[in-house]
Design an enzyme around this catalytic site. Structure first.
Site, PDB file in Angstrom:
ATOM      1  N   ALA A   1      58.078  83.832 -54.003  1.00  0.00           N
ATOM      2  CA  ALA A   1      58.780  84.133 -55.249  1.00  0.00           C
ATOM      3  C   ALA A   1      60.258  84.374 -54.979  1.00  0.00           C
ATOM      4  CB  ALA A   1      58.167  85.377 -55.881  1.00  0.00           C
TER       5      ALA A   1
ATOM      6  N   GLY B   1      53.946  83.246 -52.960  1.00  0.00           N
ATOM      7  CA  GLY B   1      53.836  82.197 -53.971  1.00  0.00           C
ATOM      8  C   GLY B   1      53.861  80.808 -53.354  1.00  0.00           C
TER       9      GLY B   1
ATOM     10  N   GLU C   1      50.426  80.145 -52.377  1.00  0.00           N
ATOM     11  CA  GLU C   1      49.628  79.972 -53.600  1.00  0.00           C
ATOM     12  C   GLU C   1      49.847  78.579 -54.191  1.00  0.00           C
ATOM     13  OE1 GLU C   1      51.057  83.775 -55.323  1.00  0.00           O
ATOM     14  OE2 GLU C   1      48.924  84.095 -55.739  1.00  0.00           O
TER      15      GLU C   1
ATOM     16  N   GLU D   1      52.354  89.815 -50.049  1.00  0.00           N
ATOM     17  CA  GLU D   1      52.686  90.603 -51.237  1.00  0.00           C
ATOM     18  C   GLU D   1      52.412  92.084 -51.072  1.00  0.00           C
ATOM     19  OE1 GLU D   1      51.231  87.702 -51.181  1.00  0.00           O
ATOM     20  OE2 GLU D   1      52.041  86.423 -52.768  1.00  0.00           O
TER      21      GLU D   1
END
Ligand code: NAD
Length: 703
Positions: free
Chosen positions: A63, A104, A107, A127
């Site tokens: 992110a 992310g 992901e 995270e």
């Protein structure tokens, strides 16, 4: 709009390159362009498969931290829905992972039907280090790919894994030998998939991840880890999310993950960890020091004194591949020092942290000497001899004689006046304090003490070198104890005084470990040595002469030879690693309280918390006001990294902001009154705290 995607068609393949330097952070603009590129490929009948890769060396580090906690992180297309859309494309999508796929970024790869990585790539879901959980499908797709237990382990640890390990776990289908061959490997996988008309999304290997998990697995996992997690909620949320993956269909699991993510993002724990994350990026930035400040070249390092600290300091440089000369006065002390370094490295080999060959390489970089002539051309000299001003001054006079012009002369003193050390040289501008913490090869904190005369380029160079050896350098002005140990004073003082007023060591320490500190302050004194703090006190009795009552118990323990863990008795009695309250110490406290006329009473946990922690906070605010510390987040870093204050509480000053500054001031005022003459003497609120409260500010900063 800036072009963040490179789109190329090669025969039947669409190559989609993420091109958002430096690490392809998945901010809103990149998400939007990525979606467009994928839709374009999906709509193009000539395209039979898509390869997603990083244009530079990195696939994606996750992110965009600049969006944290703001509306932008959920601006459309938000990452979770973007990934749902990618997972619905009816053409095979292959993630080609170079460098990093973190958070992310991983992901994103999990939402692709297929994954390949180059051998040097690292894949992880970190995270949890920010008090969060993967919020874009990581907790739901990973268990379906590698199983619930392996996924739980990976997400709770937050540690990245290698490409090879990812292959073993079934997280990726193939490893390319290196970054250069990654795209070729991805192309050939894509062409194979097209040739065999493979499905866009193969069936999940663990379609029902709960099936293989033993009954009570999650309850047992929680119970086994509760102590280690202390009060943290992020690991608990991760377990809940993985449990959801085991019991819910994917779409419902994703929705549950989304709820848990939002809760985590709003938690004080995540806010604190993000504060620490940003604090680490700020630290070392100083007004007047910028990219233009010259840096002195450092390739040869010398350390004076091969004791506990000198040996550890030398190891830091050898670990970073730098040659270091270790100087001692006497041959036997040098031999002992080198032997200890060897033993420390052997321990790393036994723990599997280093190979024997790596140790040999590092040991070869450390040279012992008894002759100052051998360090005449050192670029940086760090003194770590006995903590005595005359001895240190003598060493610095010699350094001034022998060292080349421009060499940086540093002292590892923990309490002495760096200016008084610099003053005996003809080059005070080259002198700086470098306060390492014990064990120096392990602890990340380094207080960089800026003397009155320290030159900007000396400061800039030491900050740079600190980062090179993996430290977090926090700049402090000159004062007794610098930032960390000066704050330790009032914190310890209250703990000692509370023992006289009726608390037991275990009660005091339990309140502090209950807050999340790695160790209570009294256990910490036992570890550091009651003899060590006694000697520091001896050197400044005149300065603390107005009230030494609170020191009497520590002095008495010293007199009894109870030096702490090293003598198996101090504030506690030790049996192996077990510590327990000792009736002799409790009786001694009672006796000293009687002599001082201190009324004994039952002490509440709240009072212990307030007196120890608020006095710690108050001193930190005072340091900020005096300009000894640059910013309150620097102070938090000192306590997180040097004294075991939990990062998930942000550090003492961030924690105080959470309590509310008016509340902190009010409670200090309460004890000032309630504790009579003692309160009057010690519970003086920092002037800056009063100003902040008067002006209604919630954040601690200099005003
Ligand atoms: P130590 O007693 O283990 O080591 C000091 C070493 O210096 C000894 O080996 C001694 O032989 C050598 N020495 C003494 N005078 C010398 C001289 N003139 N020339 C060369 N070598 C000389 O002490 P330590 O615990 O390593 O502490 C060293 C310094 O580091 C002190 O200033 C101390 O305050 C500071 N420090 C210690 C700690 C800690 O936890 N031990 C933490 C931070 C800073």
């Amino acid at each position: 709009m800036k072009n963040l995607i490179q789109y190329r068609c090669e025969d039947s393949l669409a190559l989609i390159g993420l091109s958002c330097a430096p690490v392809n952070a998945l901010g809103q603009a990149l998400r939007e362009q990525l979606l467009e590129a994928c839709e374009r490929a999906a709509a193009d009948p000539g395209v039979k498969a898509l390869v997603l890769h990083g244009e530079g060396l990195v696939f994606s580090a996750g992110a965009d931290i600049a969006e944290f906690g703001s509306a932008a992180s959920f601006a459309r297309p938000d990452l979770p829905s973007l990934l749902v859309r990618l997972s619905e494309l009816d053409k095979p999508l292959i993630a080609a992972i170079g460098g990093l796929a973190l958070g992310g970024g991983l992901e994103l790869a999990l939402a692709c039907g297929y994954r390949v990585a180059e051998a040097g790539a690292r894949l992880g879901l970190p995270e949890i280090k920010l008090g969060l959980l993967p919020g874009a499908g990581g907790t739901q797709r990973l268990p379906r790919l590698i199983g619930a237990e392996a996924a739980l382990e990976m997400i709770v640890s937050g540690q990245p894994i290698t490409a090879q390990r990812a292959l073993e776990l079934g997280l990726i289908e193939r490893v390319a030998p290196d970054a250069n061959s990654l795209l070729d490997t991805a192309r050939s996988v894509a062409l194979e998939l097209i040739a065999r008309q493979a499905p866009a999304h193969p069936a999940w290997p663990q379609a029902n991840p709960g099936a293989g998990v033993p009954a009570n697995y999650f309850a047992d996992y929680r119970a086994a880890n509760l102590g280690r997690w202390k009060g943290q909620s992020a690991p608990q949320r991760v377990v809940t999310a993985i449990e959801a993956a085991c019991s819910l269909p994917l779409a419902e699991g994703l929705a549950r993950e989304g709820e848990l993510f939002k809760e985590a993002e709003a938690s004080s724990e995540s806010e604190a960890l993000r504060h620490v994350f940003f604090a680490e990026r700020e630290v070392g930035k100083l007004p007047g020091l910028d990219a233009g400040t010259p840096i002195r070249p450092i390739s040869r390092v010398a350390v004076i004194g091969a004791g506990t600290m000198g040996g550890g300091i030398a190891m830091n440089f050898a670990n970073a591949g730098m040659a270091v000369t270790l100087l001692e006065l006497k041959a036997d002390a040098l031999a002992r020092g080198l032997e200890l370094i060897g033993k420390n490295y052997q321990a790393s080999v036994q723990r599997g942290k280093l190979t024997a060959a790596q140790v040999d390489e590092r040991l070869a970089l450390i040279h012992g000497t008894l002759d100052y002539a051998d360090i005449a051309d050192a670029d940086l000299v760090i003194e770590a001899v006995f903590e005595s001003l005359p001895i240190k001054q003598q060493v610095f006079r010699t350094l001034d004689e022998v060292c080349k012009a421009g060499a940086i002369l540093a002292s590892n003193t923990s309490t002495l006046d760096v200016d008084a050390i610099a003053a005996v040289t003809r080059r005070p501008q080259d002198v700086v304090g470098l306060h390492f913490f014990s064990p120096a090869n392990v602890m990340r904190l380094l207080e960089v003490v800026r003397g009155t005369a320290t030159a900007p380029d000396v400061l800039a160079t030491t900050l740079k070198i600190a980062k090179r050896i993996g430290k977090i350098p926090v700049v402090s002005g000159v004062c007794f104890g610098f930032i960390g140990n000066r704050m330790l004073e009032p914190y310890s003082r209250e703990a000692h005084r509370l023992l006289l007023e009726g608390a037991t060591p275990a009660q005091v320490d339990k309140v502090l470990t209950g807050l999340g500190l790695a160790m209570g302050v009294l256990a910490m004194h036992d570890l550091a040595g009651i003899d060590v703090s006694f000697l520091v006190r001896e050197s400044r009795r005149d300065l603390i002469a107005h009230d030494q009552g609170y020191c009497k118990l520590a002095d008495a323990l010293y007199g009894l030879g109870r030096f702490g863990q090293k003598t198996s008795s101090g504030y506690y009695l030790y049996e192996g690693r077990e510590r327990k309250d000792d009736p002799q110490v409790l009786a001694l406290a009672e006796q000293i309280a009687g002599e001082l006329g201190i009324q004994r009473r039952a002490i509440s946990d709240q009072e212990i918390h307030d007196r120890c922690v608020l006095m710690l906070v108050n001193e930190g605010i005072q340091l900020l006001d005096e300009g000894i510390a640059q910013r309150s987040s620097d102070i938090d870093l000192v306590w997180n990294n040097g004294y075991g204050f939990p990062a998930w509480r942000g550090g003492p000053l961030h924690y105080a902001e959470g309590l509310g500054l008016a509340q902190v001031l009010q409670r200090i005022g309460h004890y000032r009154e309630a504790l009579g003459a003692y309160g009057e003497m010690w519970f003086q609120p920092a002037a800056l705290l009063e100003r902040l409260v008067a002006s209604g500010q919630a954040r601690i900063e200099r005003i």
